[in-house]
Each structure stands twice: as structure tokens, then as C-alpha cells.
Design a protein around this motif. Structure first.
Motif, mmCIF file in Angstrom:
data_model
loop_
_atom_site.group_PDB
_atom_site.id
_atom_site.type_symbol
_atom_site.label_atom_id
_atom_site.label_comp_id
_atom_site.label_asym_id
_atom_site.label_seq_id
_atom_site.Cartn_x
_atom_site.Cartn_y
_atom_site.Cartn_z
ATOM 1 N N VAL A 1 -30.527 17.011 -43.161
ATOM 2 C CA VAL A 1 -30.920 15.663 -43.242
ATOM 3 C C VAL A 1 -29.754 15.046 -43.644
ATOM 4 O O VAL A 1 -28.871 13.735 -42.425
ATOM 5 C CB VAL A 1 -32.103 14.693 -43.452
ATOM 6 N N SER A 2 -29.387 15.521 -44.830
ATOM 7 C CA SER A 2 -28.106 14.982 -45.373
ATOM 8 C C SER A 2 -26.928 15.000 -44.826
ATOM 9 O O SER A 2 -25.999 14.431 -44.036
ATOM 10 C CB SER A 2 -27.294 15.928 -46.863
ATOM 11 N N LYS B 1 -23.397 11.830 -38.463
ATOM 12 C CA LYS B 1 -23.479 10.160 -37.274
ATOM 13 C C LYS B 1 -22.420 9.249 -38.854
ATOM 14 O O LYS B 1 -21.819 8.519 -37.769
ATOM 15 C CB LYS B 1 -24.624 9.869 -38.960
ATOM 16 N N ILE B 2 -22.364 9.443 -39.953
ATOM 17 C CA ILE B 2 -21.338 8.047 -40.815
ATOM 18 C C ILE B 2 -20.137 8.356 -39.661
ATOM 19 O O ILE B 2 -19.106 7.848 -39.525
ATOM 20 C CB ILE B 2 -21.278 8.298 -42.016
ATOM 21 N N ARG C 1 -36.042 22.103 -48.760
ATOM 22 C CA ARG C 1 -34.760 22.268 -48.947
ATOM 23 C C ARG C 1 -33.716 22.621 -48.579
ATOM 24 O O ARG C 1 -32.539 21.925 -48.434
ATOM 25 C CB ARG C 1 -34.306 23.476 -50.477
ATOM 26 N N GLN C 2 -33.166 23.349 -47.343
ATOM 27 C CA GLN C 2 -32.661 23.598 -45.998
ATOM 28 C C GLN C 2 -32.925 22.188 -45.403
ATOM 29 O O GLN C 2 -32.102 21.791 -44.668
ATOM 30 C CB GLN C 2 -33.203 25.101 -45.425
ATOM 31 N N TYR C 3 -33.889 21.554 -44.555
ATOM 32 C CA TYR C 3 -34.094 20.416 -44.716
ATOM 33 C C TYR C 3 -33.777 19.269 -44.497
ATOM 34 O O TYR C 3 -32.917 18.380 -44.251
ATOM 35 C CB TYR C 3 -35.604 20.211 -44.072
ATOM 36 N N ASP C 4 -33.367 18.752 -46.527
ATOM 37 C CA ASP C 4 -32.949 17.960 -47.165
ATOM 38 C C ASP C 4 -31.231 17.917 -46.852
ATOM 39 O O ASP C 4 -31.246 17.265 -46.400
ATOM 40 C CB ASP C 4 -33.712 17.806 -48.505
#
Length: 217
Positions: free
Chosen positions: A66-67, A73-74, A60-63
Motif C-alpha cells: 500500500v505504501s 500514485k504521488i 506487513r507485506q500488504y502495508d
């Protein structure tokens, strides 16, 4: 757990072989071994469950990471495009020059606001001055708004009077000059009237109109 089961199976076969071969009571060792195996199995299951929970949390922390990275980045892409557009719009080459131009704009904006406030205060004080001058009977009070120092400083008043006298003399000279031209014109008309009687009536009409204009003035 499979290794533990294999060890227990081998140990059970060994205990059974000893019991059959030597007619020895192996109940206590078997019970102790079973208890030890149960404790070890419980620890293994507990650790496996804890590891699985940690894996779920880490996933969950990784997701989430990434989010967040995608959002960053956006935003980076959007900010880069915005900066490129602003650089093109204001004819600058980089963010440093854009910041300099923006700072200059802010300074000019503050200066404009300060001048606007000064003009507002000046007009307000000007209205007060005109009202006070009219209250004390000063004619053409608006003229003194550009010569305020002359009201409070005698030296400035002397300069103003000198300037007014100079203007009066210039106006007098101009009036005398214009009067001379008019008189010369009248004399010429009278000369024409005396020389040619045919134009006498026309000359009288012109002189009559000029006298009427002078009376109206």
C-alpha cells in the motif's frame, strides 16, 4: 481445539460408563486417547502459531504494498503535472510532440557545440597561418585567411590577382574622377578670381588651404 475438547469429554464419559457398568480396565485406552489428543493438540497449536506468523508477515507485506502504491500514485500525479506544464510551455499537445521537440533541441544543441568547436579550431589554425605568413615577410597576412586556397593552388592565385587588378582599376577610375572634379573646382575658382578682383584674396585662401590638405595627404 474446542471440538477436540468436546470429543475427549464425550470419550471420557463413555470410558467411565463402560468401566463402571462392566468393571473393565480402561486405563490403556484412556492413556492412548490422551496421548493421541496431546499430539493432535500440539499439531493444532503449531499450525495456529504458523498461521498467525504468516498473517503478521502478510499484513506487513500488504502495508508495504500500500505504501509503495501510494508513492507510485504521488509520482504519477507529479509526473503528469510536470508533463502538462512542459506541454503548455513548449506549445505541444502530448508527450509524443514534446519528445519530438526535445529531440530537435538535442540535435540543435549538438550542432551548436560542433560549430563552436569548429570555430575554435578555425581560429587556432588562422592564428598559425598568420604567424607563418608574417615569418616569411608577407604584409597584411590577415587578408589571406579568406583566400587560403590561393596560397596552395596557382589557379586560385590567378583569380585573386585578376580580382585585385579589377579593384585597382576601379580605384584608379574613382581617383581620376575625383581628381577631375577637384581640378574643375580649382579652375572655376581661378576663373572667379580673374573675373572679380574683390574675391581674389578669398580664392587665394581657399586654394592655399586645398594645397595644404593635399600636401598633408
Amino acid at each position: 481445539s474446542k471440538i477436540l475438547a468436546g470429543i475427549l469429554a464425550v470419550f471420557g464419559i463413555l470410558m467411565l460408563t463402560i468401566a463402571l457398568a462392566f468393571s473393565v480396565d480402561v486405563t490403556v485406552p484412556v492413556i492412548a486417547t490422551a496421548a493421541f489428543a496431546f499430539i493432535v493438540l500440539f499439531i493444532i497449536v503449531w499450525e495456529a502459531r504458523a498461521n498467525r506468523t504468516d498473517m503478521v508477515i502478510k499484513e506487513r507485506q500488504y502495508d508495504r504494498a500500500v505504501s509503495l502504491l501510494n508513492r507510485v500514485k504521488i509520482k504519477y500525479v507529479n509526473n503528469t503535472r510536470t508533463i502538462d506544464y512542459m506541454c503548455m510551455k513548449f506549445h505541444v499537445r502530448n508527450a509524443t510532440e514534446l519528445e519530438f521537440v526535445y529531440d530537435q533541441y538535442q540535435k540543435a544543441k549538438r550542432e551548436w557545440a560542433r560549430k563552436r568547436e569548429s570555430v575554435y579550431l578555425l581560429n587556432e589554425k588562422k592564428d598559425i597561418l598568420i604567424a607563418e605568413l608574417k615569418n616569411i615577410g608577407v604584409r597584411d597576412a590577415e587578408i589571406w585567411c579568406s583566400q587560403v586556397r590561393a596560397i596552395i593552388e596557382p589557379k586560385e592565385m590567378v583569380e585573386v590577382r585578376h580580382e585585385l587588378n579589377s579593384r585597382r582599376q576601379q580605384l584608379r577610375k574613382q581617383i581620376d574622377y575625383n581628381t577631375g572634379i577637384i581640378q574643375d573646382f580649382i579652375n572655376e575658382l581661378e576663373r572667379i578670381r580673374n573675373m572679380r578682383e574683390a574675391y581674389a584674396q578669398d580664392v587665394e585662401d581657399i586654394l592655399g588651404k586645398s594645397e595644404t590638405i593635399n600636401k598633408d595627404k
